[in-house]
Design an enzyme around this catalytic site. Sequence first.
Site, mmCIF file in Angstrom:
data_model
loop_
_atom_site.group_PDB
_atom_site.id
_atom_site.type_symbol
_atom_site.label_atom_id
_atom_site.label_comp_id
_atom_site.label_asym_id
_atom_site.label_seq_id
_atom_site.Cartn_x
_atom_site.Cartn_y
_atom_site.Cartn_z
ATOM 1 N N ASN A 9 -1.687 -8.156 1.087
ATOM 2 C CA ASN A 9 -2.472 -8.179 -0.160
ATOM 3 C C ASN A 9 -1.576 -8.740 -1.268
ATOM 4 O OD1 ASN A 9 -3.991 -7.623 -2.437
ATOM 5 N ND2 ASN A 9 -3.724 -5.396 -2.317
ATOM 6 N N LYS A 11 -2.371 -9.370 -4.349
ATOM 7 C CA LYS A 11 -2.722 -8.893 -5.698
ATOM 8 C C LYS A 11 -2.756 -10.079 -6.682
ATOM 9 C CE LYS A 11 -0.813 -4.502 -4.326
ATOM 10 N NZ LYS A 11 -0.209 -3.241 -4.667
ATOM 11 N N HIS A 94 -9.494 -0.203 -3.497
ATOM 12 C CA HIS A 94 -8.031 -0.188 -3.594
ATOM 13 C C HIS A 94 -7.632 0.714 -4.768
ATOM 14 C CE1 HIS A 94 -3.954 -1.447 -4.495
ATOM 15 N NE2 HIS A 94 -3.869 -1.794 -3.220
ATOM 16 N N GLU A 166 -3.976 4.702 1.913
ATOM 17 C CA GLU A 166 -2.934 4.284 0.983
ATOM 18 C C GLU A 166 -2.704 5.375 -0.062
ATOM 19 O OE1 GLU A 166 -2.354 -0.248 0.938
ATOM 20 O OE2 GLU A 166 -3.869 0.231 -0.527
ATOM 21 N N SER A 208 4.281 0.836 0.334
ATOM 22 C CA SER A 208 5.713 0.585 0.535
ATOM 23 C C SER A 208 6.082 0.273 1.989
ATOM 24 C CB SER A 208 6.545 1.756 -0.009
ATOM 25 O OG SER A 208 6.354 1.849 -1.412
HETATM 26 P P1 PGA Z 1 2.885 -2.077 -1.583
HETATM 27 O O1 PGA Z 1 1.313 -2.192 -1.863
HETATM 28 O O2 PGA Z 1 3.120 -2.512 -0.147
HETATM 29 O O3 PGA Z 1 3.526 -2.979 -2.571
HETATM 30 O O4 PGA Z 1 3.253 -0.638 -1.759
HETATM 31 C C1 PGA Z 1 0.366 -1.834 -0.884
HETATM 32 C C2 PGA Z 1 -1.038 -2.079 -1.376
HETATM 33 O O5 PGA Z 1 -1.290 -1.961 -2.589
HETATM 34 O O6 PGA Z 1 -1.933 -2.396 -0.596
#
Ligand code: PGA
Length: 251
Positions: A9, A11, A94, A166, A208
């Site tokens: 993702n 973003k 999300h 998540e 993470s």
């Molecule tokens: P991250 O984000 O791997 O940077 O923690 C995960 C997500 O938002 O799907």
Amino acid sequence: MKQSWIIGNWKMHKTTREALEYLERFLPLIKGREQNVGLIPSFFSLSAVSERLRSTPLLAGAQNMHEARDGAFTGEVSALMLKEAGASFVLLGHSERRHVFHEGLAQIHAKLKRALQEDLRPLLCVGETELERLEGQTKAVLEKQLGTALEGIEKQDLETLLVAYEPVWAIGTGKRASLEEIKSAHQTIQAQIKKLLGKKVPILYGGSVNEENVETLVALEEVDGVLVGGASLDPESFALIVQKIYDAQAR
Ligand code: PGA
């Protein structure tokens, strides 16, 4: 042997030019390991990314959508638009949508219904905040998020559903949930899904995830893949995540 999902993702990162440059580096690195791998670029570069992925097994997804079919919703994007731009799945609920943009349970339910109506595969994200975890609310929160999102939807319409667990406090913080926390949350989600749909669906873990911890995560029977934010932004890092998962699966 399970085939894990590996979804990146992006973003609000990468212009179209940057996205295409990424693919030129990323695609050769994962040759032969392309099944169930997906990328979620911005709306703006979705067409270009999906066009580039068309000759590969990789999937392009979208980060969000509006619940209406169309209408006077300035600044919004519909499921039909996403499909035409080449998205085969859409991220819904999300934590950034829930907590930064205040999307509520009813709205996420409406989006899920619309995505299914338009034949766009939903990847529904659920997860508790740090406070909810500290207050012992994790199970109740997950059940509520799932229950309201799927309420009243016919089982046969949910054939394509993907879910991601998540925990909000683990997203972008470097604080991954412990294996025990992940196992127990995935079991809660799977039990609730079983109750509602009478069958299992793939449940990904996100929060993470990186090239250091991904092997231990997918080794868990309850984890059917990973949803990766930060570590998917660099093509070498994300390719390493894909390689590690494939190598673990081959063992
Ligand atoms: P991250 O984000 O791997 O940077 O923690 C995960 C997500 O938002 O799907």
